[in-house]
Motif scaffolding. Structure first.
Motif, PDB file in Angstrom:
ATOM      1  N   ALA A  24     -10.773  97.653  14.738  1.00  0.00           N
ATOM      2  CA  ALA A  24     -10.446  97.296  13.361  1.00  0.00           C
ATOM      3  C   ALA A  24     -11.327  96.158  12.857  1.00  0.00           C
ATOM      4  N   LYS A  25     -11.861  95.360  13.791  1.00  0.00           N
ATOM      5  CA  LYS A  25     -12.785  94.281  13.441  1.00  0.00           C
ATOM      6  C   LYS A  25     -14.247  94.712  13.577  1.00  0.00           C
ATOM      7  N   ASN A  26     -14.428  96.013  13.855  1.00  0.00           N
ATOM      8  CA  ASN A  26     -15.778  96.569  14.055  1.00  0.00           C
ATOM      9  C   ASN A  26     -16.489  95.946  15.244  1.00  0.00           C
ATOM     10  N   TRP A  27     -15.718  95.624  16.275  1.00  0.00           N
ATOM     11  CA  TRP A  27     -16.298  95.083  17.494  1.00  0.00           C
ATOM     12  C   TRP A  27     -16.667  96.216  18.446  1.00  0.00           C
ATOM     13  N   ASP A  28     -17.581  95.904  19.327  1.00  0.00           N
ATOM     14  CA  ASP A  28     -17.962  96.827  20.393  1.00  0.00           C
ATOM     15  C   ASP A  28     -17.005  96.582  21.553  1.00  0.00           C
ATOM     16  N   VAL A  29     -16.075  97.495  21.777  1.00  0.00           N
ATOM     17  CA  VAL A  29     -15.046  97.305  22.800  1.00  0.00           C
ATOM     18  C   VAL A  29     -15.147  98.397  23.852  1.00  0.00           C
ATOM     19  N   LYS A  30     -15.026  98.017  25.104  1.00  0.00           N
ATOM     20  CA  LYS A  30     -15.078  98.969  26.219  1.00  0.00           C
ATOM     21  C   LYS A  30     -13.953  98.651  27.206  1.00  0.00           C
ATOM     22  N   VAL A  31     -13.376  99.699  27.787  1.00  0.00           N
ATOM     23  CA  VAL A  31     -12.396  99.527  28.848  1.00  0.00           C
ATOM     24  C   VAL A  31     -13.130  99.604  30.179  1.00  0.00           C
ATOM     25  N   ILE A  32     -12.974  98.575  30.985  1.00  0.00           N
ATOM     26  CA  ILE A  32     -13.637  98.489  32.280  1.00  0.00           C
ATOM     27  C   ILE A  32     -12.594  98.506  33.389  1.00  0.00           C
ATOM     28  N   ASP A  33     -12.667  99.506  34.259  1.00  0.00           N
ATOM     29  CA  ASP A  33     -11.787  99.551  35.427  1.00  0.00           C
ATOM     30  C   ASP A  33     -12.317  98.530  36.429  1.00  0.00           C
ATOM     31  N   TYR A  34     -11.606  97.417  36.537  1.00  0.00           N
ATOM     32  CA  TYR A  34     -12.116  96.305  37.341  1.00  0.00           C
ATOM     33  C   TYR A  34     -12.240  96.653  38.822  1.00  0.00           C
ATOM     34  N   LEU A  35     -11.492  97.661  39.288  1.00  0.00           N
ATOM     35  CA  LEU A  35     -11.622  98.062  40.690  1.00  0.00           C
ATOM     36  C   LEU A  35     -12.927  98.814  40.952  1.00  0.00           C
ATOM     37  N   LYS A  36     -13.586  99.242  39.885  1.00  0.00           N
ATOM     38  CA  LYS A  36     -14.870  99.924  40.025  1.00  0.00           C
ATOM     39  C   LYS A  36     -16.046  98.979  39.791  1.00  0.00           C
ATOM     40  N   CYS A  37     -15.740  97.698  39.655  1.00  0.00           N
ATOM     41  CA  CYS A  37     -16.785  96.677  39.505  1.00  0.00           C
ATOM     42  C   CYS A  37     -17.174  96.130  40.882  1.00  0.00           C
ATOM     43  N   THR A  38     -18.427  95.812  41.021  1.00  0.00           N
ATOM     44  CA  THR A  38     -18.907  95.081  42.199  1.00  0.00           C
ATOM     45  C   THR A  38     -19.690  93.881  41.695  1.00  0.00           C
ATOM     46  N   ILE A  39     -19.682  92.826  42.485  1.00  0.00           N
ATOM     47  CA  ILE A  39     -20.381  91.616  42.056  1.00  0.00           C
ATOM     48  C   ILE A  39     -21.525  91.288  42.998  1.00  0.00           C
ATOM     49  N   GLU A  40     -22.590  90.744  42.430  1.00  0.00           N
ATOM     50  CA  GLU A  40     -23.732  90.249  43.190  1.00  0.00           C
ATOM     51  C   GLU A  40     -23.806  88.747  42.989  1.00  0.00           C
ATOM     52  N   ILE A  41     -23.976  88.043  44.084  1.00  0.00           N
ATOM     53  CA  ILE A  41     -24.047  86.585  44.035  1.00  0.00           C
ATOM     54  C   ILE A  41     -25.344  86.153  44.700  1.00  0.00           C
ATOM     55  N   MET A  42     -26.233  85.594  43.897  1.00  0.00           N
ATOM     56  CA  MET A  42     -27.530  85.130  44.401  1.00  0.00           C
ATOM     57  C   MET A  42     -27.787  83.726  43.872  1.00  0.00           C
ATOM     58  N   LYS A  43     -28.796  83.098  44.375  1.00  0.00           N
ATOM     59  CA  LYS A  43     -29.117  81.747  43.931  1.00  0.00           C
ATOM     60  C   LYS A  43     -29.395  81.738  42.435  1.00  0.00           C
ATOM     61  N   GLY A  44     -28.544  81.007  41.720  1.00  0.00           N
ATOM     62  CA  GLY A  44     -28.751  80.846  40.289  1.00  0.00           C
ATOM     63  C   GLY A  44     -28.517  82.097  39.460  1.00  0.00           C
ATOM     64  N   GLU A  45     -27.884  83.116  40.041  1.00  0.00           N
ATOM     65  CA  GLU A  45     -27.702  84.357  39.292  1.00  0.00           C
ATOM     66  C   GLU A  45     -26.391  85.033  39.686  1.00  0.00           C
ATOM     67  N   LEU A  46     -25.630  85.423  38.660  1.00  0.00           N
ATOM     68  CA  LEU A  46     -24.367  86.121  38.845  1.00  0.00           C
ATOM     69  C   LEU A  46     -24.437  87.455  38.112  1.00  0.00           C
ATOM     70  N   VAL A  47     -24.152  88.531  38.820  1.00  0.00           N
ATOM     71  CA  VAL A  47     -24.279  89.867  38.238  1.00  0.00           C
ATOM     72  C   VAL A  47     -23.027  90.681  38.535  1.00  0.00           C
ATOM     73  N   ILE A  48     -22.601  91.485  37.561  1.00  0.00           N
ATOM     74  CA  ILE A  48     -21.523  92.439  37.778  1.00  0.00           C
ATOM     75  C   ILE A  48     -22.072  93.847  37.571  1.00  0.00           C
ATOM     76  N   ASN A  49     -21.839  94.708  38.551  1.00  0.00           N
ATOM     77  CA  ASN A  49     -22.241  96.107  38.453  1.00  0.00           C
ATOM     78  C   ASN A  49     -21.018  96.969  38.179  1.00  0.00           C
ATOM     79  N   TYR A  50     -21.207  98.007  37.387  1.00  0.00           N
ATOM     80  CA  TYR A  50     -20.113  98.924  37.067  1.00  0.00           C
ATOM     81  C   TYR A  50     -20.609 100.357  37.156  1.00  0.00           C
ATOM     82  N   LEU A  51     -19.988 101.115  38.032  1.00  0.00           N
ATOM     83  CA  LEU A  51     -20.384 102.504  38.254  1.00  0.00           C
ATOM     84  C   LEU A  51     -21.872 102.621  38.585  1.00  0.00           C
ATOM     85  N   GLY A  52     -22.357 101.663  39.380  1.00  0.00           N
ATOM     86  CA  GLY A  52     -23.729 101.722  39.857  1.00  0.00           C
ATOM     87  C   GLY A  52     -24.768 101.112  38.947  1.00  0.00           C
ATOM     88  N   LYS A  53     -24.359 100.572  37.801  1.00  0.00           N
ATOM     89  CA  LYS A  53     -25.311  99.980  36.865  1.00  0.00           C
ATOM     90  C   LYS A  53     -24.905  98.555  36.529  1.00  0.00           C
TER      91      LYS A  53
END
Length: 308
Positions: A24-53
């Motif tokens: 209703a606010k014209n926002w870009d909204v997505k539903v993310i299944d958090y159990l399908k997320c994986t996280i990468e933790i590296m020096k100075g960088e934080l990444v979240i992957n979802y369904l392989g991307k």
């Protein structure tokens, strides 16, 4: 504005309403299944992957974390927060609210009234626990229970001792609380968003059931909080550090007593009983606290006391 709803089912009423309110606010909204997320933790960088991307960094997230998935869900929320993403419920605040004992300790420290509660190990005397709780009738709650499951009313000291001995023998953690008879199986849920009460309902337990949970057959009607109930709800939300929450209170002769603060409150019961757009209020709260990120500039967020 890019908003992710961390939910396992986009068809649930609450998730569907949040999607509708964001669109209703014209926002870009997505539903993310958090159990399908994986996280990468590296020096100075934080990444979240979802369904392989790699998942693009949003402006805000709305956690709808299931009670049985609290550890994994809060880990995802924490990762988003470390990426400077605004969350309507911080990871620490969610963890506090899911631990019944811890939440009561936090509320007590912040002078929020509640039913007298006793917690003891299976090495404690059942007789002593009953006496400390004020005697029968008593309410026994399994710490891991949700939606009214694992809550038992015992009406005599003999029954209380039998139930306590049985649960302690199973090595189950229990809270023992005084029974508020004058509540008559009713409680009040206040929805707090951004330090304001945006709606309230009164829930009445099914006939013969002291539990008021809608999942246990209770009913709900719109309710107008009095001054004390409103201030208690706001104090509880602030103590728990939750920007969006449902505060469950039980009426008593000494005033409203907080039973629980829910970090992922359902919207169906309160929206249908009050006819209020609670999902829209949550989007207004996000809009007030987040400036959409310029791709070429550092993300800017108005910090709130949400336990980040």
């Amino acid at each position: 504005m890019i908003v992710y709803i961390l939910s396992r089912n986009e068809n649930l009423y609450s998730t569907a309403r949040l999607i509708e309110a964001a669109k209703a606010k014209n926002w870009d909204v997505k539903v993310i299944d958090y159990l399908k997320c994986t996280i990468e933790i590296m020096k100075g960088e934080l990444v979240i992957n979802y369904l392989g991307k790699v998942l693009p960094t949003p402006d805000a997230i709305i956690p709808r974390i299931g009670a049985s998935r609290t550890f994994y869900g809060t880990a995802m929320v924490r990762h988003f927060e470390m990426m400077d993403v605004f969350s309507t419920a911080g990871n620490l605040a969610i963890a506090r609210s899911r631990d019944k004992l811890r939440s009561l300790q936090v509320l007590s420290k912040n002078d929020v009234d509640m039913p007298k509660t006793v917690f003891a190990s299976n090495k404690s005397s059942a007789k002593d626990v009953i006496a400390l709780s004020g005697g029968a009738p008593l309410v026994l709650k399994i710490l891991e229970g949700t939606q009214g499951v694992g809550v038992v009313l015992v009406d005599s000291e003999k029954a209380a001792k039998s139930v306590l001995d049985a649960f302690y023998g199973m090595d189950v953690n229990l809270l023992v609380q005084e029974f508020i008879e004058e509540a008559g199986g009713a409680d009040i849920r206040a929805l707090v968003v951004g330090g304001e009460v945006v709606g309230a309902m009164k829930r009445q337990g099914a006939e013969g059931d002291f539990r008021s949970n809608l999942h246990q057959g209770g009913s709900a009607t719109s309710y107008k909080l009095n001054r004390k109930e409103k201030s208690t709800a706001l104090a509880a939300a602030k103590a728990m550090g939750l920007g969006v929450c449902g505060v469950d209170m039980i009426p008593s002769s000494r005033g409203p007593l907080v039973m629980e603060v829910n970090s992922s409150p359902g919207l169906e019961g309160i929206e249908k009983s009050t006819q209020l757009d609670i999902a829209g209020k949550i989007m207004d709260y996000i809009e007030k606290n987040v400036t959409p990120a310029d791709p070429n500039k550092k993300r800017r967020i108005k910090r709130d006391n949400i336990g980040a």
